[in-house]
Scaffold this motif. Structure first.
Motif, short mmCIF file in Angstrom:
data_model
loop_
_atom_site.label_atom_id
_atom_site.label_comp_id
_atom_site.label_asym_id
_atom_site.label_seq_id
_atom_site.Cartn_x
_atom_site.Cartn_y
_atom_site.Cartn_z
N PRO A 140 24.15 13.53 35.20
CA PRO A 140 24.01 14.66 34.27
C PRO A 140 22.53 14.85 33.93
N ALA A 141 22.15 16.09 33.76
CA ALA A 141 20.76 16.39 33.43
C ALA A 141 20.42 15.79 32.06
N ARG A 142 19.29 15.18 32.00
CA ARG A 142 18.85 14.54 30.76
C ARG A 142 18.46 15.61 29.75
N VAL A 143 18.97 15.48 28.54
CA VAL A 143 18.67 16.43 27.48
C VAL A 143 17.36 16.00 26.82
N LEU A 144 16.38 16.88 26.86
CA LEU A 144 15.09 16.57 26.26
C LEU A 144 15.10 16.98 24.79
N LYS A 145 14.75 16.02 23.96
CA LYS A 145 14.73 16.26 22.52
C LYS A 145 13.34 15.93 21.98
N SER A 146 13.07 16.52 20.83
CA SER A 146 11.79 16.27 20.16
C SER A 146 12.03 16.01 18.68
N ASN A 147 11.20 15.15 18.13
CA ASN A 147 11.19 14.91 16.70
C ASN A 147 9.99 15.66 16.14
N VAL A 148 10.25 16.59 15.23
CA VAL A 148 9.19 17.45 14.70
C VAL A 148 9.13 17.28 13.18
N LEU A 151 6.74 20.66 0.87
CA LEU A 151 7.84 19.93 1.49
C LEU A 151 7.40 19.41 2.85
N ARG A 152 7.70 18.16 3.11
CA ARG A 152 7.48 17.59 4.45
C ARG A 152 8.87 17.26 4.97
N MET A 153 9.32 18.10 5.93
CA MET A 153 10.68 17.97 6.46
C MET A 153 10.62 17.54 7.92
N SER A 154 11.52 16.63 8.27
CA SER A 154 11.62 16.23 9.67
C SER A 154 12.85 16.89 10.29
N THR A 155 12.76 17.18 11.55
CA THR A 155 13.87 17.78 12.30
C THR A 155 13.93 17.15 13.67
N CYS A 156 15.11 17.22 14.24
CA CYS A 156 15.29 16.82 15.64
C CYS A 156 15.78 18.06 16.36
N ILE A 157 15.07 18.45 17.41
CA ILE A 157 15.44 19.67 18.14
C ILE A 157 15.68 19.36 19.61
N VAL A 158 16.60 20.12 20.20
CA VAL A 158 16.80 20.08 21.65
C VAL A 158 15.84 21.11 22.22
N ASP A 159 14.94 20.66 23.08
CA ASP A 159 13.85 21.51 23.56
C ASP A 159 14.33 22.79 24.24
N GLU A 160 15.42 22.71 24.99
CA GLU A 160 15.91 23.89 25.72
C GLU A 160 16.51 24.93 24.78
N ASP A 161 17.10 24.48 23.67
CA ASP A 161 17.82 25.39 22.78
C ASP A 161 16.97 25.97 21.65
N VAL A 162 16.06 25.17 21.15
CA VAL A 162 15.29 25.58 19.96
C VAL A 162 13.83 25.75 20.34
N GLY A 163 13.33 26.95 20.10
CA GLY A 163 11.91 27.20 20.27
C GLY A 163 11.20 26.86 18.97
N LEU A 164 10.18 26.05 19.05
CA LEU A 164 9.51 25.58 17.84
C LEU A 164 8.86 26.74 17.08
N TYR A 165 8.28 27.67 17.80
CA TYR A 165 7.65 28.81 17.14
C TYR A 165 8.69 29.75 16.54
N ASP A 166 9.85 29.84 17.17
CA ASP A 166 10.95 30.63 16.58
C ASP A 166 11.40 30.01 15.26
N LEU A 167 11.47 28.69 15.22
CA LEU A 167 11.86 27.99 14.00
C LEU A 167 10.84 28.25 12.89
N GLU A 168 9.56 28.18 13.25
CA GLU A 168 8.51 28.46 12.27
C GLU A 168 8.65 29.87 11.71
N GLU A 169 8.90 30.84 12.58
CA GLU A 169 9.05 32.23 12.13
C GLU A 169 10.23 32.39 11.18
#
Length: 186
Positions: free
Chosen positions: A95-103, A148-166
């Protein structure tokens, strides 16, 4: 060594043929005499080529060995192709590895009177596929203003970081700006 000798013989034969063709085109020989001259010229050339054939070994005697080598090479090539195909099939089977990021995001309010608890609720209300909100801290900026300093975990393919910021910045009543503190691949 043999290939060089063959090359020399072929070159010599080609030059001789070109000379004969040039003589025939130039018309230096009378038309009636042309057939005998051409015939006599080609006979010695043929004899010379026959004698050249006797001098060179074209590898007729070891045909079996060359066929064996070519089959061996063919077997090696097929084995290599099979190995590549098996590796590709194995890669497809996994199975394709799901790439995630901690932001970690810094979310700054407009002023010191902004309710950070309400701002946190509004930010956490943003829902996207592949977005998981983590912990939240109130960090002092200065002069009584906190962010506020908030942490998130995002799936790179599904969530665009700049979209989240907007989307966070669309909460204009609470949010002045959003900064990315850290972005780490998991």
């Amino acid at each position: 060594k043999q290939w060089y000798q063959r090359r020399v013989a072929i070159t010599a034969g080609t030059k001789q043929i070109e000379k004969l063709e040039a003589k025939a085109k130039s018309g230096s020989v009378a038309p009636a005499a042309a057939p005998p001259a051409t015939a006599s010229a080609s006979k010695p050339a043929a004899k010379k080529e026959e004698s050249d054939d006797d001098d060179f070994d074209f590898g007729d005697s070891d045909d079996e060995e060359t066929k064996g080598e070519s089959e061996m090479q063919k077997m090696k090539r097929l084995a290599a192709e099979k190995k590549v195909a098996d590796a590709a099939a194995k890669k497809d089977a996994k199975p394709a590895r799901v790439l995630k990021s901690n932001v970690v995001l810094d979310i700054k309010p407009w002023d010191d009177e902004t309710d950070l608890g309400e701002m946190e609720k509004q930010v956490r209300s943003i829902a996207m596929q592949g977005l998981v909100w983590g912990d939240c801290k109130h960090v002092e900026i200065g002069f009584g203003i906190k962010k506020l300093r908030m942490s998130t975990c995002i799936v790179d393919e599904d969530v665009g970081l700049y979209d989240l910021e907007e989307k966070i910045e669309e909460l204009e009543d609470f949010v002045q700006s959003v900064d990315i503190v850290s972005h780490n691949k998991i």
